[in-house]
Enzyme design. Structure first.
Site, PDB file in Angstrom:
ATOM      1  CD  GLN A 113      -2.600 -21.496  -4.337  1.00 26.36           C
ATOM      2  OE1 GLN A 113      -2.122 -21.720  -5.435  1.00 26.36           O
ATOM      3  NE2 GLN A 113      -1.833 -21.195  -3.279  1.00 26.36           N
ATOM      4  CG  MET A 479       2.245  11.425   9.577  1.00 24.30           C
ATOM      5  SD  MET A 479       2.972  13.074   9.743  1.00 24.30           S
ATOM      6  CE  MET A 479       3.869  13.228   8.202  1.00 24.30           C
TER       7      MET A 479
END
Lengths: 581, 164
Positions: A113, A479
């Site tokens: 990580q 859109m």
């Protein structure tokens, strides 16, 4: 008082006055979460995805004016937060994001990580810090808040390696009252000479125009703006980010400008002879074609960020400073000065503007058998008395909310204007609702956008957030579909949303109320019924006209006087194009 | 137009990447960039040579000033200034004729031959960017094995200075 790094971090937030910390735990921040567990001052809000933590903090900041604060873990925690950080950066929202980092000793070793959070966030933060010395932690936090909230605000990231929060290492705690940085001294006060020149120029105008933006909201200058505009009697248009700073219902307001602005606002921009831009940055969605932007105008520009001045549009009188202070000084000069606005010319100008207004460019088909999305927004305005906090996602619904809600107050319209981040609306609404538990908070969204952060319905249940979700469901990425209709000969490539969930059942499965509205006749009563449920989250799945478009529209790269208007408007004083309608 | 921008920046990890990242993110040109600590170890001095229209250079200076770590900035090209660059260049010099010609050119340009082998000369040359370009041009008939340029550093003439 001796504290561990984790305790210092949490205590610093408390001393900074932080109410809410939006976050998600993970390995690198476990020490911090343990310190959070052992106190009650800073309330942690557990989201379901780190992107939502940043948007929630952002919504909180936009509604309150206070910085939003986020805590995420290293690696994927930090990368998930990046979209929200970039969203805040583009709209200049004050935010402090604390990212966990792997222990100092293993940085650079591709540890579990591990990502270079400082490197990844560098282009989308106002500043970032890597804490290398626990004795500097409190001071770094103070600096982060100082940088985030002063000058042109923005997000600041603090990357904290796990060993900096080690509970075994205790050091004396002191949170500085203030910090000074020799390399950061934002200009606050506008230059008086420039302000005087600007006022003189304004009073020579025959066809003046005021164009105000998000800086007025961020700079808490709405009152000063109102005094300024009313004293002069000039027309004002507001950007998407600035809506509410000046009341939409006021006769001097011409509505929004730009790509989906009103006919009268864009025409007045094109024809004006003096333009004053107040806390606005000449964004490409506002200016259209640069070469034909306000071709006859002398331009005054007030902005707190020197790099916004003459970035895309060269201005005649730049004023670098905090909008509120500059407007106060201008108002003082106007009230005490001898010169008045040119009354006769101004009356002519208003006559021209009112003729543009008569096009009724925002009209739409009110007799359709389908629900018109514009009508839904108008009803939300009526039910909430125009006083709700409205967040939105990105797309057609965002434009309709901006156009039809009619914002009367600043900080009420909360949307991702610069970055255009779908998925922003729901988590932003959580931040607003937490800040104002008694207020009506509605999220205007579409069936596309809402699915980008829909997991937050779970967070809303956990914290009892009675948000009203207005999903204008046209079964299209509206859109995108609109642009494909206009510019790609109706080739609807990947803009159709197949396999939509049953949003009513989905809301119910999260423990909320779902209401589907399909008939225009039911729209008002059903919305009213849902809004009356003050203590419940209500998800309105509103099945709207599939092919409705946002009008007016200026195509990218066209000038303000090259608008496409709705076929449902009134008579035109000139000859704009309507072939697309 | 070519501009030489001098910056005083906090001597912190990542300061260089903030400046370099700004130039790449906003698609500005960098001709050269040099950086080293100053007499005050908390400050680094950076010299950037860039090229652009007046409008772009104005944006570059504003954006650089906006970086939180930038303490002060001066566009040296706006006034009288001195620029210097240092080059180390390794040239083939195997025959007597080659060795004499390279030595002669080096003397003309006030270079110093700082390393010699039976087949090469290594020359150190200091001057403006233009002088260094000219020297490389003058060596056209010879085989250049390697060039190392430091990038430009600059300072304002007279009493004007860039300091905290």
């Amino acid at each position: 008082m001796e504290l561990s790094g984790a305790e210092i971090l949490v205590r610093s937030l408390k001393d900074e006055g932080v109410e809410f910390l939006f976050g998600y735990p993970g390995g690198s921040v476990l020490h911090i979460y343990d310190a959070l567990y052992r106190q009650d001052d800073v309330k942690h809000i557990l989201v379901r995805h780190e992107q939502a933590a940043t948007h929630a903090a952002d919504g909180y900041a936009r509604a309150t004016g206070k910085p939003g604060v986020v805590l995420v873990t290293s690696g994927p925690g930090a990368t998930n937060a990046v979209t929200g950080i970039a969203t805040a950066y583009m709209d200049s929202i004050p935010m402090v994001v604390i990212t966990g980092q792997v222990p100092s000793a293993v940085i650079g070793s591709d540890a579990f990580q591990e990502v270079d959070a400082v490197g990844i966030t560098r282009p989308c933060v106002k500043h970032n810090f890597l804490v290398k010395d626990v004795t500097k932690l409190a001071e770094t936090i103070k600096k982060a808040f100082y940088v985030a909230t002063t000058g042109r605000p923005g997000p600041v990231v603090i990357d904290v390696p796990k060993d900096m929060t080690d509970p075994a290492i205790k050091i004396p705690y002191h949170y500085p009252d203030k910090v000074t940085m020799r390399s950061y001294q934002p200009t606050v006060k506008g230059h008086s000479g420039q302000i005087k020149r600007a006022v003189d120029l304004l009073l020579t105008a025959k066809k003046p125009m005021i164009y105000s933006g998000g800086g007025v909201v961020l700079g808490n200058a709405s009152e000063e703006l109102r005094t300024f505009v009313r004293h002069l009697g000039y027309p004002i248009t507001q950007t998407l980010m600035g809506l509410g700073a000046y009341p939409a219902s006021d006769p001097q307001s011409l509505g929004m400008l730009g790509m989906h602005g009103t006919y009268e606002a864009n025409m007045a921009m094109h024809d004006c002879d003096v333009l004053i831009a107040i806390g606005a940055r000449f964004d490409d969605r506002v200016t259209g074609k640069i070469a034909e932007f306000c071709p006859d105008a002398k331009i005054i520009h007030i902005d707190i960020d020197p790099s916004s001045i003459s970035k895309t549009i060269t201005v005649d009188i730049p004023i670098v400073g905090d909008v509120s202070g500059v407007l106060q000084e201008m108002n003082h000069l106007l009230v005490t000065g001898k010169k008045e606005p040119k009354k006769k010319a101004l009356a002519e100008w208003w006559k021209t503007i009112n003729a543009w207004r008569a096009t009724n460019c925002m009209n739409y088909d009110r007799s359709s058998e389908h629900i018109k999305p514009q009508r839904a927004i108008e009803i939300v305005h009526e039910i909430t008395g125009g006083d709700a906090y409205i967040t939105s996602d990105v797309g057609q619904h965002q434009m309709w909310a901006a156009q039809y809600y009619g914002f009367e107050k600043p900080n009420r319209w909360i949307n991702s204007g610069g970055l255009g981040t779908m998925g922003f609306g729901l988590p932003a609404a959580m931040g607003v609702q937490l800040a104002y538990p008694e207020a009506t908070v509605a999220c205007v969204t579409g069936e596309g956008s809402i699915q980008m952060c829909i997991q937050e319905l779970s967070t809303c249940l956990q914290y009892g957030l009675p948000i009203k979700i207005i999903a204008l469901n046209n079964r299209y990425l509206g859109m995108v579909r609109q642009w494909q209709e206009f510019f790609y000969e109706n080739r609807y490539s990947s803009s159709y949303m197949e396999s939509l969930p049953d949003f009513v059942k989905l809301a119910e499965s999260y423990g909320h109320v779902g209401i589907r509205i399909e008939d225009p006749k039911d729209l008002e009563a059903e919305l009213a019924r849902g809004f009356a449920m003050k203590d419940r989250l209500v998800f309105f799945d509103i099945v709207t006209d599939q092919t409705e478009n946002v009008y007016p529209m200026i195509r990218a790269g066209k000038a303000h006087n090259e608008m496409h208007l709705s076929p449902h408007g009134g008579e035109l004083p000139q000859d704009p194009q309507r072939e697309l309608s | 137009m070519r501009h030489i921008i001098s910056i005083l920046i906090e001597n912190e990890a990542g300061a260089l990447s903030r400046v370099a990242g700004l130039f790449s993110a906003r698609a500005y040109n960098i001709e050269s960039l040099t950086v080293a600590p100053t007499e005050d170890p908390t400050l680094s001095r950076m010299t950037i040579v860039t090229d652009g229209t007046d409008r772009i250079v104005e944006q570059i200076t504003k954006q650089l000033n906006k970086l939180i770590d930038v303490v002060k900035l001066l566009d040296l090209s706006e006034g009288p200034h001195i620029e210097r660059e240092m080059m180390l260049i390794k040239v083939k010099a195997a025959t007597m004729a080659q060795r004499e010609d390279v030595k002669r050119l080096s003397d003309i340009f006030r270079g110093n031959i700082i390393d010699v082998t039976p087949t090469t000369f290594t020359i150190e040359l200091t001057g403006s960017g233009q002088k260094i370009d000219s020297f490389i041009e003058a060596l056209a008939e010879h085989k250049i094995i390697e060039t190392v340029r430091s990038g430009v550093s600059g300072i304002a003439r007279g009493e004007k200075s860039l300091q905290v």
